[in-house]
Design a protein around this motif. Structure first.
Motif, PDB file in Angstrom:
ATOM      1  N   LYS A 189       0.832  -1.195   0.000  1.00  8.73           N
ATOM      2  CA  LYS A 189       0.000   0.000   0.000  1.00  8.73           C
ATOM      3  C   LYS A 189       0.872   1.252   0.000  1.00  8.73           C
ATOM      4  O   LYS A 189       1.698   1.433   0.888  1.00  8.73           O
ATOM      5  N   PRO A 190       0.704   2.150  -1.004  1.00  7.07           N
ATOM      6  CA  PRO A 190       1.513   3.375  -1.034  1.00  7.07           C
ATOM      7  C   PRO A 190       1.260   4.235   0.200  1.00  7.07           C
ATOM      8  O   PRO A 190       0.150   4.270   0.728  1.00  7.07           O
ATOM      9  N   LEU A 191       2.302   4.903   0.660  1.00 10.63           N
ATOM     10  CA  LEU A 191       2.139   5.816   1.780  1.00 10.63           C
ATOM     11  C   LEU A 191       1.357   7.041   1.325  1.00 10.63           C
ATOM     12  O   LEU A 191       1.570   7.557   0.226  1.00 10.63           O
ATOM     13  N   ALA A 192       0.466   7.502   2.169  1.00 17.47           N
ATOM     14  CA  ALA A 192      -0.334   8.686   1.849  1.00 17.47           C
ATOM     15  C   ALA A 192       0.448   9.941   2.207  1.00 17.47           C
ATOM     16  O   ALA A 192       0.840  10.110   3.366  1.00 17.47           O
TER      17      ALA A 192
ATOM     18  N   ASP B 217      33.002   3.969  23.614  1.00 15.29           N
ATOM     19  CA  ASP B 217      31.564   4.159  23.820  1.00 15.29           C
ATOM     20  C   ASP B 217      30.725   3.081  23.146  1.00 15.29           C
ATOM     21  O   ASP B 217      29.510   3.244  23.005  1.00 15.29           O
ATOM     22  N   ARG B 218      31.357   1.980  22.741  1.00 12.65           N
ATOM     23  CA  ARG B 218      30.600   0.852  22.201  1.00 12.65           C
ATOM     24  C   ARG B 218      30.148  -0.037  23.358  1.00 12.65           C
ATOM     25  O   ARG B 218      30.944  -0.351  24.248  1.00 12.65           O
ATOM     26  N   PRO B 219      28.869  -0.428  23.356  1.00 14.68           N
ATOM     27  CA  PRO B 219      28.401  -1.318  24.426  1.00 14.68           C
ATOM     28  C   PRO B 219      29.225  -2.599  24.517  1.00 14.68           C
ATOM     29  O   PRO B 219      29.583  -3.193  23.495  1.00 14.68           O
ATOM     30  N   ILE B 220      29.535  -3.004  25.745  1.00 15.19           N
ATOM     31  CA  ILE B 220      30.275  -4.246  25.971  1.00 15.19           C
ATOM     32  C   ILE B 220      29.450  -5.425  25.459  1.00 15.19           C
ATOM     33  O   ILE B 220      29.981  -6.350  24.834  1.00 15.19           O
ATOM     34  N   ARG B 221      28.161  -5.364  25.718  1.00 16.63           N
ATOM     35  CA  ARG B 221      27.239  -6.391  25.225  1.00 16.63           C
ATOM     36  C   ARG B 221      26.426  -5.763  24.095  1.00 16.63           C
ATOM     37  O   ARG B 221      25.743  -4.754  24.303  1.00 16.63           O
ATOM     38  N   ASP B 222      26.519  -6.332  22.903  1.00 16.83           N
ATOM     39  CA  ASP B 222      25.921  -5.713  21.717  1.00 16.83           C
ATOM     40  C   ASP B 222      24.440  -5.393  21.889  1.00 16.83           C
ATOM     41  O   ASP B 222      23.663  -6.207  22.404  1.00 16.83           O
ATOM     42  N   VAL B 223      24.065  -4.184  21.450  1.00 17.40           N
ATOM     43  CA  VAL B 223      22.664  -3.768  21.357  1.00 17.40           C
ATOM     44  C   VAL B 223      22.357  -3.691  19.862  1.00 17.40           C
ATOM     45  O   VAL B 223      22.924  -2.864  19.144  1.00 17.40           O
ATOM     46  N   MET B 224      21.484  -4.561  19.386  1.00 15.76           N
ATOM     47  CA  MET B 224      21.297  -4.759  17.950  1.00 15.76           C
ATOM     48  C   MET B 224      19.895  -4.381  17.490  1.00 15.76           C
ATOM     49  O   MET B 224      18.917  -4.500  18.232  1.00 15.76           O
ATOM     50  N   ILE B 225      19.809  -3.906  16.243  1.00 12.82           N
ATOM     51  CA  ILE B 225      18.520  -3.667  15.587  1.00 12.82           C
ATOM     52  C   ILE B 225      18.058  -4.987  14.983  1.00 12.82           C
ATOM     53  O   ILE B 225      18.757  -5.573  14.142  1.00 12.82           O
ATOM     54  N   LYS B 226      16.888  -5.460  15.409  1.00 12.63           N
ATOM     55  CA  LYS B 226      16.360  -6.734  14.909  1.00 12.63           C
ATOM     56  C   LYS B 226      15.555  -6.532  13.618  1.00 12.63           C
ATOM     57  O   LYS B 226      15.667  -7.320  12.682  1.00 12.63           O
ATOM     58  N   SER B 227      14.760  -5.467  13.581  1.00 14.94           N
ATOM     59  CA  SER B 227      13.953  -5.195  12.385  1.00 14.94           C
ATOM     60  C   SER B 227      13.370  -3.787  12.499  1.00 14.94           C
ATOM     61  O   SER B 227      13.456  -3.142  13.551  1.00 14.94           O
ATOM     62  N   THR B 228      12.806  -3.307  11.395  1.00 15.48           N
ATOM     63  CA  THR B 228      12.143  -1.999  11.375  1.00 15.48           C
ATOM     64  C   THR B 228      10.817  -2.108  10.632  1.00 15.48           C
ATOM     65  O   THR B 228      10.697  -2.873   9.664  1.00 15.48           O
ATOM     66  N   LYS B 229       9.832  -1.372  11.090  1.00 13.22           N
ATOM     67  CA  LYS B 229       8.500  -1.418  10.474  1.00 13.22           C
ATOM     68  C   LYS B 229       8.026   0.011  10.211  1.00 13.22           C
ATOM     69  O   LYS B 229       7.973   0.831  11.128  1.00 13.22           O
ATOM     70  N   VAL B 230       7.673   0.306   8.957  1.00  9.57           N
ATOM     71  CA  VAL B 230       7.132   1.608   8.565  1.00  9.57           C
ATOM     72  C   VAL B 230       5.616   1.499   8.515  1.00  9.57           C
ATOM     73  O   VAL B 230       5.072   0.547   7.936  1.00  9.57           O
ATOM     74  N   PHE B 231       4.923   2.490   9.100  1.00  9.58           N
ATOM     75  CA  PHE B 231       3.463   2.418   9.087  1.00  9.58           C
ATOM     76  C   PHE B 231       2.841   3.804   9.220  1.00  9.58           C
ATOM     77  O   PHE B 231       3.512   4.781   9.556  1.00  9.58           O
ATOM     78  N   GLN B 232       1.557   3.880   8.924  1.00  8.27           N
ATOM     79  CA  GLN B 232       0.744   5.082   9.122  1.00  8.27           C
ATOM     80  C   GLN B 232      -0.487   4.709   9.897  1.00  8.27           C
ATOM     81  O   GLN B 232      -0.999   3.585   9.792  1.00  8.27           O
ATOM     82  N   LYS B 233      -0.988   5.649  10.668  1.00  6.98           N
ATOM     83  CA  LYS B 233      -2.197   5.388  11.468  1.00  6.98           C
ATOM     84  C   LYS B 233      -3.437   5.868  10.718  1.00  6.98           C
ATOM     85  O   LYS B 233      -3.356   6.761   9.883  1.00  6.98           O
TER      86      LYS B 233
END
Length: 272
Positions: free
Chosen positions: A21-24, A256-272
């Motif tokens: 669905k195209p973004l409005a 300044d890198r975290p000792i224990r990795d903080v990772m991006i798992k996924s991303t979701k684009v949406f509109q309400k």
């Protein structure tokens, strides 16, 4: 020309789709960044269309999956988006990767670095006088609350940053106008000409003053005021700021890198 640019951006935005669905163009766009520490949802600003559309494209393509938040500084920012960080090599200093491109600056006076602001990451003004953003990198502003006295000090710092930026900007401008000025033998002349331009410009502009409404937010909500007027702010956290706060507390190494990795798992684009 401005109308043509606007029409182009509207078409570009319309072509970016959310699933099938195209973004409005008339509706706000949100992105949920799912991390190993929880979810953070941001609202993207429509008045920074280059950064908005770049972020949408990256998020929809899954480009961020597996990238790290490679730089976390308490009371400052949580930064991620370096493609090379997908390697997750222990102890490696990440932060130089930008996807191989930059995004032109969209620095607007109505946006400021309050807690939860979504901002660019970029090279310093001495090598990046145009203040172009690193293509894939971004930061969540964490920051802290400030007193009036601290904000007065931040104003001094902002004005110094502006002075230095103008100097580098005029150096770059003069060398582009007359490449001969780049010669070592003309360094003094180049410097003096740039300094005259800086002083003339600052005389016209007057000193930067943090707007009263922004100052109140920095006092009651918090943020990183010394970044004002020098970075592109293209959205804000609307849900999950508690996750940003949790990220800000992780243990980090000397880079300044975290000792224990903080990772991006996924991303979701949406509109309400």
């Amino acid at each position: 020309m401005k109308q043509q640019l606007f029409a182009f951006l509207v078409v570009l935005f319309t072509l970016v789709s959310c699933g099938d669905k195209p973004l409005a163009p008339s509706k706000p766009v949100y992105v949920t960044v799912k991390t190993t520490m929880g979810d953070v949802t941001v609202l993207l600003y429509d008045d920074t269309p280059l950064h908005r559309d770049n972020f949408i494209r990256l998020c929809q393509s899954g480009e961020y999956e597996g990238m790290l938040f490679h730089r976390i500084i308490k009371d400052f920012v949580v930064q991620g988006g370096d493609p090379t960080s997908k390697a997750h090599e222990p102890g490696v200093l990440y932060g130089d990767g930008d996807g191989g491109y930059t995004v032109p600056a969209e620095i607007l006076p109505n946006h400021f670095n309050k807690r939860g602001a979504l901002i660019d990451a970029k090279e310093s003004d001495d090598v990046n006088p145009e203040r172009a953003s690193a293509g894939t990198q971004f930061c969540f502003v964490q920051g802290k609350k400030h007193t009036d006295a601290e904000l007065d000090e931040k104003e001094v710092r902002i004005n110094q940053i502006r002075r230095n930026w103008l100097y580098y900007k005029f150096l770059d401008q003069l060398k582009k106008e007359d490449p001969a000025l780049a010669a070592d033998s003309l360094e003094t002349e180049l410097t003096n000409r740039a300094l005259v331009m800086v002083e003339d410009t600052l005389a016209d502009l007057g000193p930067y003053v943090i707007p009263a409404e922004h100052r109140e937010v920095y006092k009651t909500v918090g943020g990183v005021p010394h970044l004002d007027s020098s970075v592109t702010i293209f959205g804000e956290v609307v849900d999950g700021f508690d996750i940003v706060e949790k990220m800000s507390l992780v243990k980090t190494d000397k880079n300044d890198r975290p000792i224990r990795d903080v990772m991006i798992k996924s991303t979701k684009v949406f509109q309400k």
